[in-house]
Design an enzyme around this catalytic site. Structure first.
Site, PDB file in Angstrom:
ATOM      1  N   LYS A 297      -4.290  -0.474   9.369  1.00  0.00           N
ATOM      2  CA  LYS A 297      -4.922  -1.316   8.536  1.00  0.00           C
ATOM      3  C   LYS A 297      -4.213  -2.547   8.074  1.00  0.00           C
ATOM      4  CE  LYS A 297      -4.758  -0.495   3.892  1.00  0.00           C
ATOM      5  NZ  LYS A 297      -4.178  -1.424   3.025  1.00  0.00           N
ATOM      6  N   ASN A 298      -2.706  -2.361   7.749  1.00  0.00           N
ATOM      7  CA  ASN A 298      -1.949  -3.418   7.301  1.00  0.00           C
ATOM      8  C   ASN A 298      -1.665  -4.388   8.546  1.00  0.00           C
ATOM      9  OD1 ASN A 298      -2.418  -2.439   4.716  1.00  0.00           O
ATOM     10  ND2 ASN A 298      -0.338  -1.306   5.021  1.00  0.00           N
TER      11      ASN A 298
ATOM     12  N   CYS B 158      -3.590  -4.301  -9.131  1.00  0.00           N
ATOM     13  CA  CYS B 158      -4.380  -3.334  -8.497  1.00  0.00           C
ATOM     14  C   CYS B 158      -3.636  -1.995  -8.987  1.00  0.00           C
ATOM     15  CB  CYS B 158      -4.247  -3.134  -7.059  1.00  0.00           C
ATOM     16  SG  CYS B 158      -2.704  -2.690  -6.432  1.00  0.00           S
TER      17      CYS B 158
ATOM     18  N   ARG C 214       0.362  -7.152  -8.929  1.00  0.00           N
ATOM     19  CA  ARG C 214       0.751  -7.623  -7.627  1.00  0.00           C
ATOM     20  C   ARG C 214       1.086  -9.249  -7.373  1.00  0.00           C
ATOM     21  NH1 ARG C 214      -1.211  -3.755  -4.170  1.00  0.00           N
ATOM     22  NH2 ARG C 214      -0.066  -4.679  -2.432  1.00  0.00           N
TER      23      ARG C 214
ATOM     24  N   ASP D 293       4.230   3.450   1.261  1.00  0.00           N
ATOM     25  CA  ASP D 293       2.991   3.842   1.245  1.00  0.00           C
ATOM     26  C   ASP D 293       3.065   5.326   1.858  1.00  0.00           C
ATOM     27  OD1 ASP D 293       1.816   0.807   3.021  1.00  0.00           O
ATOM     28  OD2 ASP D 293       2.170   1.419   0.708  1.00  0.00           O
TER      29      ASP D 293
ATOM     30  N   ARG E 214     -10.626   2.950   2.152  1.00  0.00           N
ATOM     31  CA  ARG E 214      -9.971   1.525   2.267  1.00  0.00           C
ATOM     32  C   ARG E 214      -8.975   1.687   3.559  1.00  0.00           C
ATOM     33  NH1 ARG E 214      -6.846  -0.362  -2.044  1.00  0.00           N
ATOM     34  NH2 ARG E 214      -6.278  -1.873  -0.573  1.00  0.00           N
TER      35      ARG E 214
HETATM   36  C1  EPZ Z   1       1.877  -4.874   2.008  1.00  0.00           C
HETATM   37  O1  EPZ Z   1       1.670  -5.065   0.619  1.00  0.00           O
HETATM   38  C2  EPZ Z   1       0.902  -3.469   2.126  1.00  0.00           C
HETATM   39  N1  EPZ Z   1      -0.232  -4.106   2.265  1.00  0.00           N
HETATM   40  C3  EPZ Z   1       1.299  -2.259   1.270  1.00  0.00           C
HETATM   41  O2  EPZ Z   1       0.243  -1.480   1.577  1.00  0.00           O
HETATM   42  C4  EPZ Z   1       2.486  -1.959   1.246  1.00  0.00           C
HETATM   43  O3  EPZ Z   1       2.834  -0.997   0.352  1.00  0.00           O
HETATM   44  C5  EPZ Z   1       3.415  -3.173   1.099  1.00  0.00           C
HETATM   45  O4  EPZ Z   1       3.151  -3.969   2.011  1.00  0.00           O
HETATM   46  C6  EPZ Z   1       4.963  -2.754   1.049  1.00  0.00           C
HETATM   47  O5  EPZ Z   1       5.231  -2.383   2.517  1.00  0.00           O
HETATM   48  C7  EPZ Z   1      -0.706  -4.735   3.181  1.00  0.00           C
HETATM   49  O6  EPZ Z   1      -0.418  -5.031   4.112  1.00  0.00           O
HETATM   50  C8  EPZ Z   1      -2.234  -5.125   3.209  1.00  0.00           C
HETATM   51  P1  EPZ Z   1       4.985  -6.807  -0.663  1.00  0.00           P
HETATM   52  P2  EPZ Z   1       2.242  -6.493  -0.108  1.00  0.00           P
HETATM   53  O7  EPZ Z   1       4.530  -8.123  -0.766  1.00  0.00           O
HETATM   54  O8  EPZ Z   1       2.380  -7.531   0.980  1.00  0.00           O
HETATM   55  C9  EPZ Z   1       6.706  -7.618  -4.940  1.00  0.00           C
HETATM   56  C10 EPZ Z   1      -1.292   0.430   1.462  1.00  0.00           C
HETATM   57  O9  EPZ Z   1      -1.226   1.547   0.516  1.00  0.00           O
HETATM   58  N2  EPZ Z   1       6.257  -9.054  -4.773  1.00  0.00           N
HETATM   59  O10 EPZ Z   1       5.900  -6.311   0.341  1.00  0.00           O
HETATM   60  O11 EPZ Z   1       1.478  -6.977  -1.332  1.00  0.00           O
HETATM   61  C11 EPZ Z   1       5.495  -6.766  -5.332  1.00  0.00           C
HETATM   62  O12 EPZ Z   1       5.154  -6.845  -6.637  1.00  0.00           O
HETATM   63  C12 EPZ Z   1      -0.711  -0.853   0.740  1.00  0.00           C
HETATM   64  O13 EPZ Z   1      -1.635   0.074   2.417  1.00  0.00           O
HETATM   65  C13 EPZ Z   1       6.584 -10.110  -5.693  1.00  0.00           C
HETATM   66  O14 EPZ Z   1       7.188  -9.813  -6.761  1.00  0.00           O
HETATM   67  O15 EPZ Z   1       3.739  -5.994  -0.461  1.00  0.00           O
HETATM   68  C14 EPZ Z   1       6.246  -5.728  -4.746  1.00  0.00           C
HETATM   69  O16 EPZ Z   1       6.773  -4.945  -6.108  1.00  0.00           O
HETATM   70  C15 EPZ Z   1      -0.392  -0.709  -0.794  1.00  0.00           C
HETATM   71  N3  EPZ Z   1       6.088 -11.299  -5.394  1.00  0.00           N
HETATM   72  C16 EPZ Z   1       7.156  -5.831  -3.575  1.00  0.00           C
HETATM   73  O17 EPZ Z   1       7.326  -7.165  -3.740  1.00  0.00           O
HETATM   74  C17 EPZ Z   1       5.414 -11.831  -4.354  1.00  0.00           C
HETATM   75  O18 EPZ Z   1       5.030 -12.890  -4.147  1.00  0.00           O
HETATM   76  C18 EPZ Z   1       6.510  -5.452  -2.272  1.00  0.00           C
HETATM   77  O19 EPZ Z   1       5.343  -6.362  -1.969  1.00  0.00           O
HETATM   78  C19 EPZ Z   1       5.236 -10.560  -3.389  1.00  0.00           C
HETATM   79  C20 EPZ Z   1       5.631  -9.491  -3.429  1.00  0.00           C
END
Ligand code: EPZ
Length: 419
Positions: free
Chosen positions: A22-23, A116, A121, A306, A398
Site C-alpha cells: 500500500k505504502n 488521524c 499528522r 506499522d 485500507r
Molecule cells: C508513512 O507515513 C506511512 N504511510 C505510515 O504507514 C508509516 O507508519 C510511516 O510512514 C512511518 O514509516 C504511507 O506511506 C502512506 P512520516 P508518513 O512522515 O509519511 C512526523 C500505515 O499504517 N512528521 O515518516 O506520514 C509524524 O508526525 C501508515 O500504513 C512531522 O513531524 O510518516 C510522525 O510522528 C501509518 N512533520 C513521524 O514524523 C512532517 O512534515 C513519521 O512520519 C511529517 C512527519
C-alpha cells in the site's frame, strides 16, 4: 457496516501470498501525474486507500483503468490542479500528491490532511522543503494554495526527521526541477527506493535512494512506464504474527525477506524458527512464545512502527513481560484497550507499553481503532479462546486485501458478515 467473526485457537498452517505494498502504491500513483502518456502499475493491491488515490487521479482528469491488481493511468487529459476536501479527508496520505501536481501543473490546491487515529499528522517538513524548492505556498483556512513561477529549482535540503512522506514529496517535486537537489537525512524505507526506481525508469536521474543522502538531477519531462509494486512488508509481518500468535507454521510468499530485517529478529527472540527463501519466509511458532526484551520502533531499517500493533498481539500471549517503545507516532497504542478487553495485561506510560504476557486471551466484542491496530485484533482473535466480534473493519480494508480470504486457507475460522 461489516464485522469479522473470528473463532480462535486454530494453529495456522500453510502458505499465503502477500500483495503489493500500500505504502508504495500510493506514492507511485501520485508519481504517475508527473509522467506524460501511460503508466502501468502491476501488483497494485485492491485496497480502499488505493481506490481513493485512483479517485484523485480521475478527478484531476487522468484516465484510470483497473484490471485486478493492474492499474493503468493516462495523464493526457490532466486538467485540474486541485484535490477536493472530501478526497483529502478520505486519505491523509493524499498529501503526497502535492509535489507531483505542483511540478506537473505549476500550481496545486489541497486542503490540510486531517489528523488521524495516530495523533496529529503534521506536514511542516513537506512544506518547508517544497518552499525551498521554489514552490510558493499560502496556507488559507485549512487549505494550501501553491504556485511556482516556471519549473521548481533544485537545492540542498536536510530533513530534521527522515519523514517517509516528506522524502516522497521531495523526490516528486525535484524530479523535474531545474538543476540538482541533494536531500540529506532522507527516509530509507524500501518504498522510497521503489518510487525512485519507477521515476528513473520514466527518465528521472535519481541516485542514492535507500541511503541517507539522495541526489536528484532534474529533467525536463518524464514518460510513463510499466512497473511492479514491491511486496507489502507490513502485511507480511502481520501474517507472520498471526502464525506466531496461534502456535502455527506458515510460509508467507511473494515477499522480499530483506525488507523484513527489522522484524524477523523479534520473532526469533520470541522463540519462533524462521526460514528465509528467495521470496518467502517460513515461521514455525513454539508451544509458548517468549517475551521480547524491548521493541523500539525506528525509521527503516529499524523495527517498523506499522508492525508494532500486530507484534504486540503476539507479545500479549508470551511468557514474561515485553517492553515496547513507540518512537515514531505520538499515540499509536489505541489497540491496547481493545486487547485488554480480550484479557491482555498492558500498561501504557507515554511512549512505553509494558505487555505482561498471559497464557490465554478470550474472544470479545472489540473495535478496530486504526489500520494496524485492527490487524492486531485479528491476530489476537485467531489465538483467543471463543469467538471475537471485530467491528469498524473498514480500517483494516485500507491496508489488507480481504484479510479473511487470505487467512481462511491457513485454517483460520474467520468470516465477514453484515453487522
Ligand atoms: C508513512 O507515513 C506511512 N504511510 C505510515 O504507514 C508509516 O507508519 C510511516 O510512514 C512511518 O514509516 C504511507 O506511506 C502512506 P512520516 P508518513 O512522515 O509519511 C512526523 C500505515 O499504517 N512528521 O515518516 O506520514 C509524524 O508526525 C501508515 O500504513 C512531522 O513531524 O510518516 C510522525 O510522528 C501509518 N512533520 C513521524 O514524523 C512532517 O512534515 C513519521 O512520519 C511529517 C512527519
Amino acid at each position: 457496516m461489516e464485522r469479522l467473526m473470528i473463532t480462535g485457537q486454530v494453529p495456522l498452517r500453510g502458505e499465503v501470498e502477500v500483495h503489493g505494498a500500500k505504502n508504495s502504491s500510493l506514492p507511485l500513483l501520485a508519481a504517475a501525474v508527473l509522467c506524460r502518456g501511460q503508466t502501468v502499475l502491476h501488483n497494485c493491491p485492491d485496497l480502499s486507500d488505493v481506490s481513493a488515490a485512483c479517485e484523485i487521479l480521475s478527478y484531476l482528469g487522468c484516465r484510470v483503468e483497473r484490471e485486478g491488481r493492474t492499474v493503468i493511468i493516462d495523464t493526457e487529459g490532466l486538467c485540474r490542479h486541485s484535490v477536493p476536501d472530501s478526497l483529502m479527508r478520505e486519505m491523509r496520505s493524499s498529501i503526497v500528491f502535492l509535489g507531483a501536481i505542483a511540478a506537473r501543473m505549476g500550481q496545486a490546491e489541497l486542503s490540510f490532511p486531517g489528523g488521524c487515529e495516530l495523533g496529529p499528522r503534521p506536514i511542516d517538513l513537506h512544506l518547508s522543503a517544497l518552499r525551498k524548492l521554489g514552490l510558493q505556498i499560502e496556507e488559507q483556512h485549512g487549505g494550501l494554495l501553491c504556485r511556482s513561477e516556471g519549473r521548481m529549482r533544485g537545492t540542498q535540503l536536510t530533513l530534521s526527521f527522515p519523514s517517509v512522506g516528506a522524502t516522497e514529496n521531495i523526490l516528486l517535486a525535484a524530479a523535474t526541477a531545474r538543476g540538482r537537489t541533494v536531500l540529506n537525512n532522507a527516509a530509507r524505507e524500501p518504498e522510497i527506493t521503489d518510487l525512485a526506481d519507477f521515476l528513473n525508469d520514466c527518465g528521472a536521474k535519481i541516485s542514492g535512494a535507500g541511503e541517507g543522502v539522495i541526489v536528484i538531477d532534474g529533467v525536463e519531462t518524464l514518460t510513463g512506464c510499466e512497473h511492479r509494486v514491491i511486496p507489502d512488508r507490513i502485511v507480511a509481518a502481520t501474517f507472520l504474527s498471526c502464525a506466531a500468535c496461534t502456535g502455527g507454521d506458515v510460509r508467507v510468499r511473494k515477499v522480499e525477506p530483506a525488507h523484513l530485517a527489522g522484524v524477523l529478529p523479534i520473532f526469533e527472540e520470541m522463540g519462533c524458527r524462521l526460514e528465509c527463501g528467495a521470496d518467502s519466509v517460513r515461521l514455525r511458532a513454539p508451544e509458548r512464545l517468549r517475551a521480547v526484551r524491548d521493541v523500539r520502533t525506528m525509521p527503516y531499517p529499524g523495527f517498523p512502527t506499522d508492525a508494532q500493533a500486530p507484534v504486540m498481539a503476539a507479545a500479549a500471549l508470551a511468557e514474561g513481560t515485553s517492553v515496547f517503545v513507540e518512537n515514531i507516532f505520538e499515540s499509536r497504542y489505541k489497540h491496547a484497550a481493545e486487547l485488554r478487553r480480550m484479557g491482555a495485561q498492558i500498561k501504557l506510560e507515554g511512549r512505553v507499553a509494558l505487555v505482561e504476557g498471559v497464557p490465554k486471551l478470550y474472544g470479545a466484542e472489540v473495535f478496530c481503532t486504526d489500520l494496524r491496530g485492527g490487524a492486531a485484533l485479528v491476530a489476537a482473535g485467531l489465538a483467543a479462546e471463543g469467538t471475537t466480534v471485530l467491528r469498524d473493519i473498514h480500517h483494516i480494508d485500507r491496508g489488507y486485501e480481504r484479510i479473511e480470504e487470505a487467512l481462511r486457507p491457513l485454517g483460520a475460522r474467520i468470516v465477514r458478515e453484515q453487522d
